[in-house]
Design a protein around this motif. Sequence first.
Motif, mmCIF file in Angstrom:
data_model
loop_
_atom_site.group_PDB
_atom_site.id
_atom_site.type_symbol
_atom_site.label_atom_id
_atom_site.label_comp_id
_atom_site.label_asym_id
_atom_site.label_seq_id
_atom_site.Cartn_x
_atom_site.Cartn_y
_atom_site.Cartn_z
ATOM 1 N N ILE A 74 1.049 -1.137 0.076
ATOM 2 C CA ILE A 74 -0.033 0.087 0.009
ATOM 3 C C ILE A 74 0.894 1.349 0.018
ATOM 4 N N ILE A 75 1.954 1.303 1.007
ATOM 5 C CA ILE A 75 2.799 2.592 0.902
ATOM 6 C C ILE A 75 3.461 2.532 -0.381
ATOM 7 N N GLY A 76 4.174 1.349 -0.939
ATOM 8 C CA GLY A 76 4.744 1.595 -1.953
ATOM 9 C C GLY A 76 3.972 2.201 -3.116
ATOM 10 N N ASP A 77 2.618 1.614 -3.266
ATOM 11 C CA ASP A 77 1.772 2.186 -4.244
ATOM 12 C C ASP A 77 1.375 3.687 -4.141
ATOM 13 N N VAL A 78 1.175 4.048 -2.916
ATOM 14 C CA VAL A 78 0.862 5.400 -2.680
ATOM 15 C C VAL A 78 2.106 6.399 -2.934
ATOM 16 N N CYS A 79 3.052 5.962 -2.661
ATOM 17 C CA CYS A 79 4.299 6.904 -2.846
ATOM 18 C C CYS A 79 4.599 6.762 -4.261
ATOM 19 N N ALA A 80 4.332 5.811 -5.187
ATOM 20 C CA ALA A 80 4.376 5.759 -6.545
ATOM 21 C C ALA A 80 3.589 6.969 -7.118
ATOM 22 N N PHE A 81 2.340 7.014 -6.444
ATOM 23 C CA PHE A 81 1.489 8.254 -7.104
ATOM 24 C C PHE A 81 2.154 9.523 -6.934
ATOM 25 N N TYR A 82 2.813 9.667 -5.782
ATOM 26 C CA TYR A 82 3.292 10.872 -5.132
ATOM 27 C C TYR A 82 4.505 11.158 -5.813
ATOM 28 N N GLU A 83 5.263 10.120 -6.275
ATOM 29 C CA GLU A 83 6.507 10.742 -7.163
ATOM 30 C C GLU A 83 6.007 10.789 -8.433
ATOM 31 N N ALA A 84 5.150 10.321 -9.187
ATOM 32 C CA ALA A 84 4.860 10.444 -10.594
ATOM 33 C C ALA A 84 4.277 11.849 -10.641
ATOM 34 N N PHE A 85 3.733 12.460 -9.614
ATOM 35 C CA PHE A 85 3.486 13.784 -9.600
ATOM 36 C C PHE A 85 3.939 14.874 -8.874
ATOM 37 N N GLU A 136 9.096 14.515 5.799
ATOM 38 C CA GLU A 136 9.504 13.826 7.156
ATOM 39 C C GLU A 136 8.755 14.178 8.344
ATOM 40 N N ARG A 137 8.247 13.298 9.067
ATOM 41 C CA ARG A 137 7.636 13.557 10.366
ATOM 42 C C ARG A 137 6.433 14.095 10.254
ATOM 43 N N GLN A 138 5.805 13.994 9.111
ATOM 44 C CA GLN A 138 4.255 14.334 8.839
ATOM 45 C C GLN A 138 3.512 13.178 9.013
ATOM 46 N N GLY A 139 4.050 12.061 9.229
ATOM 47 C CA GLY A 139 3.069 10.896 9.255
ATOM 48 C C GLY A 139 3.438 9.727 8.048
ATOM 49 N N PRO A 140 2.751 8.527 8.176
ATOM 50 C CA PRO A 140 3.186 7.701 6.867
ATOM 51 C C PRO A 140 2.580 8.210 5.712
ATOM 52 N N PRO A 141 3.083 7.954 4.837
ATOM 53 C CA PRO A 141 2.547 8.168 3.302
ATOM 54 C C PRO A 141 1.180 7.944 3.158
ATOM 55 N N ASP A 142 0.526 6.863 3.921
ATOM 56 C CA ASP A 142 -0.720 6.249 3.607
ATOM 57 C C ASP A 142 -1.804 6.859 4.655
ATOM 58 N N GLN A 174 -6.668 13.728 -14.346
ATOM 59 C CA GLN A 174 -7.916 13.098 -14.019
ATOM 60 C C GLN A 174 -7.854 11.494 -13.884
ATOM 61 N N GLU A 175 -7.390 11.108 -14.707
ATOM 62 C CA GLU A 175 -7.077 9.634 -14.652
ATOM 63 C C GLU A 175 -6.598 9.070 -13.363
ATOM 64 N N ALA A 176 -5.515 9.670 -13.158
ATOM 65 C CA ALA A 176 -4.696 9.476 -11.990
ATOM 66 C C ALA A 176 -5.359 9.536 -10.766
ATOM 67 N N GLN A 177 -6.196 10.780 -10.662
ATOM 68 C CA GLN A 177 -7.037 11.013 -9.386
ATOM 69 C C GLN A 177 -8.076 9.797 -9.183
ATOM 70 N N LEU A 179 -8.288 7.311 -6.152
ATOM 71 C CA LEU A 179 -9.340 7.197 -5.244
ATOM 72 C C LEU A 179 -9.898 5.780 -5.227
ATOM 73 N N GLY A 180 -9.899 5.128 -6.505
ATOM 74 C CA GLY A 180 -10.470 3.736 -6.666
ATOM 75 C C GLY A 180 -9.764 2.659 -5.931
ATOM 76 N N SER A 181 -8.260 3.295 -5.619
ATOM 77 C CA SER A 181 -7.467 1.921 -5.220
ATOM 78 C C SER A 181 -6.960 2.439 -3.681
ATOM 79 N N HIS A 182 -7.018 3.755 -3.232
ATOM 80 C CA HIS A 182 -6.681 4.120 -2.078
ATOM 81 C C HIS A 182 -7.615 4.854 -1.111
ATOM 82 N N LEU A 183 -7.590 6.095 -1.383
ATOM 83 C CA LEU A 183 -8.613 6.749 -0.533
ATOM 84 C C LEU A 183 -9.844 6.729 -0.449
#
Length: 132
Positions: free
Chosen positions: A32-43, A49-55, A87-90, A94-98
């Motif tokens: 989950i964290i890996g996929d979430v981070c991939a979205f963040y990096e792609a955009f 740091e110290r703001q909580g886990p990526p998920d 729009q596709e990425a959002q 939403l569909g796979s995470h939030l």
Amino acid sequence: WEIEGEYHRLFNTQATCPSSEGNFQMVERGPIIGDVCAFYEAFHMKVVERQGPPDSLKMELGFMSWMALKTVQALEQDLEEENKVVQEAQGKFLGSHLGRWIKPFSNRLKEVTFNTFYTALADLLVQWVYED
């Protein structure tokens, strides 16, 4: 003080309502964290740091805010292809995470607090995410 104290009880000291996706999915948290981070990096969204886990809820909501900004920029600059990608990425995020864990999170929050501020916030959060 009542709202602040309840915040700490819910999300910090006792963590009666964990605010990370990995706590609500029935899969290992690492992917989950890996996929979430991939979205963040792609955009090009930097994780502070110290703001909580990526998920965490605040990070995933922050990503959606970042994507809304990217949408506005693409529309203002008449970049149709970039807007389509955003729009596709959002939708995928939403569909796979939030969108997958916000309702269980909201339900849990309403189960563990009777504070009307947090129960109303839980309902508003679900409605806002689903409207998006």
